[in-house]
Write a protein that holds these residues in place. Structure first.
Motif, short mmCIF file in Angstrom:
data_model
loop_
_atom_site.label_atom_id
_atom_site.label_comp_id
_atom_site.label_asym_id
_atom_site.label_seq_id
_atom_site.Cartn_x
_atom_site.Cartn_y
_atom_site.Cartn_z
N GLN A 137 40.41 31.86 61.66
CA GLN A 137 42.23 31.53 60.85
C GLN A 137 42.16 33.42 60.69
O GLN A 137 41.55 33.96 59.93
N GLU A 138 42.94 33.89 60.54
CA GLU A 138 43.22 35.19 59.95
C GLU A 138 43.36 35.37 58.25
O GLU A 138 43.84 34.85 57.58
N ILE A 163 40.15 42.70 56.77
CA ILE A 163 41.65 41.97 57.20
C ILE A 163 40.44 41.20 58.54
O ILE A 163 39.89 42.17 59.38
N GLY A 164 40.70 39.79 58.58
CA GLY A 164 39.81 39.68 59.94
C GLY A 164 40.08 38.26 59.88
O GLY A 164 41.05 37.60 59.15
N ARG A 165 38.61 37.40 60.51
CA ARG A 165 38.84 35.90 60.34
C ARG A 165 37.43 35.11 59.96
O ARG A 165 36.42 36.18 59.88
N LEU A 189 38.01 42.91 61.09
CA LEU A 189 38.74 43.56 62.06
C LEU A 189 39.30 44.48 62.14
O LEU A 189 39.07 45.00 62.91
N MET A 229 49.78 33.73 56.83
CA MET A 229 47.79 34.52 55.93
C MET A 229 47.10 34.65 54.92
O MET A 229 48.21 34.43 54.13
#
Ligand code: HPA
Length: 248
Positions: free
Chosen positions: A43-44, A37-39, A19, A1
């Motif tokens: 992808q993270e 934290i997300g996409r 997220l 990540m």
């Protein structure tokens, strides 16, 4: 990540689906804000606004140690540090994207190491090449994949700010061999190295440095705002391309 540290002009990532927000405490105090934290492109990704989400922290007020420590706690693979900079070299005008390979640090009074205090052994880490070459190459490839040309290499001068430089200071930076100038690259880059986190800058030139080009008399904030607005979409496209390439 990957982690993205957003600078002036990038205090949020468009197209980034958040997220969760993580408030991370560290032995060094509070980071600039919650870690998002997300996409992005499936992808993270973790995002942190360097100056805080309301852009309230001046470069010397940023808790760089807390920011880097907090990101490291998430187990990230690397950091893309997005930065707005002034162009010192005549050919590095507003709108130019640069992936520098060297740094000169002109800051003072900032907490610049994790290796201090009674309990911690001093370490003189190697910093000959301050950026991670692998991550730099990936960024260059990512830019190429979306048709963005980037200047490969160059020396980033980190000044103390928050004021901009005098014309004489910029002349000195040029004599020293600096190509671009910003206020936040240090100690961010060295703290990443101390934690062994790959780190690279994606720098957007938003003005000619003081006393050069069309900044002979003054630096125009209106021009900076316009360049930031036009440029951050391109920065985003490169970051998205990077996480997509990483997926392949
Ligand atoms: N100097 C220092 N930092 C900057 C500049 C500059 O001209 N432009 C954007 N960040």
């Amino acid at each position: 990540m990957y982690a993205v540290i957003g600078g002036s002009g990038l205090s949020q990532l468009p197209e980034f689906e958040i997220l969760r927000r993580q408030v991370q405490r560290t032995p060094y105090g509070e980071p600039s804000g919650a870690l998002l934290i997300g996409r992005l492109a499936g992808q993270e990704v973790v995002f942190l606004a360097r100056h805080g989400y309301g852009h309230t922290l001046a470069p010397h007020e940023i808790n760089y140690r807390a920011n880097l420590w907090a990101l490291n706690e998430l187990g990230i693979d690397g950091i893309v540090s997005v930065a707005s900079v002034g162009g010192i070299r005549a050919d590095l005008g507003p709108g130019t994207l640069v992936i520098p390979d060297q740094i000169i640090d002109y800051t003072h009074g900032r907490a610049l190491t994790f290796f201090e205090g009674d309990e911690v052994a001093v370490q003189h880490i190697d910093f000959t090449w301050p950026y991670d070459d692998g991550l730099r190459k990936q960024l260059i490839q990512a830019a190429d994949a979306v048709g963005e040309s980037v200047v490969q290499g160059g020396c980033y001068a980190c000044t103390q700010g928050p004021r901009l430089e005098t014309a004489a200071e910029v002349k000195r930076l040029a004599r020293d061999g600096s190509d671009i100038v910003g206020m936040t690259g240090m100690p961010e880059a060295v703290l990443a190295r101390e934690l062994e986190l790959p780190y690279a800058h994606l720098a957007l030139v938003v003005n000619h440095a003081a006393g050069t080009g069309d900044s002979q008399q003054a630096i125009s904030h209106a021009q900076i705002a316009k360049t930031v607005q036009d440029g951050m979409g391109r920065v985003m496209a490169i970051v998205k391309s990077l996480v997509q390439l990483d997926q392949q």
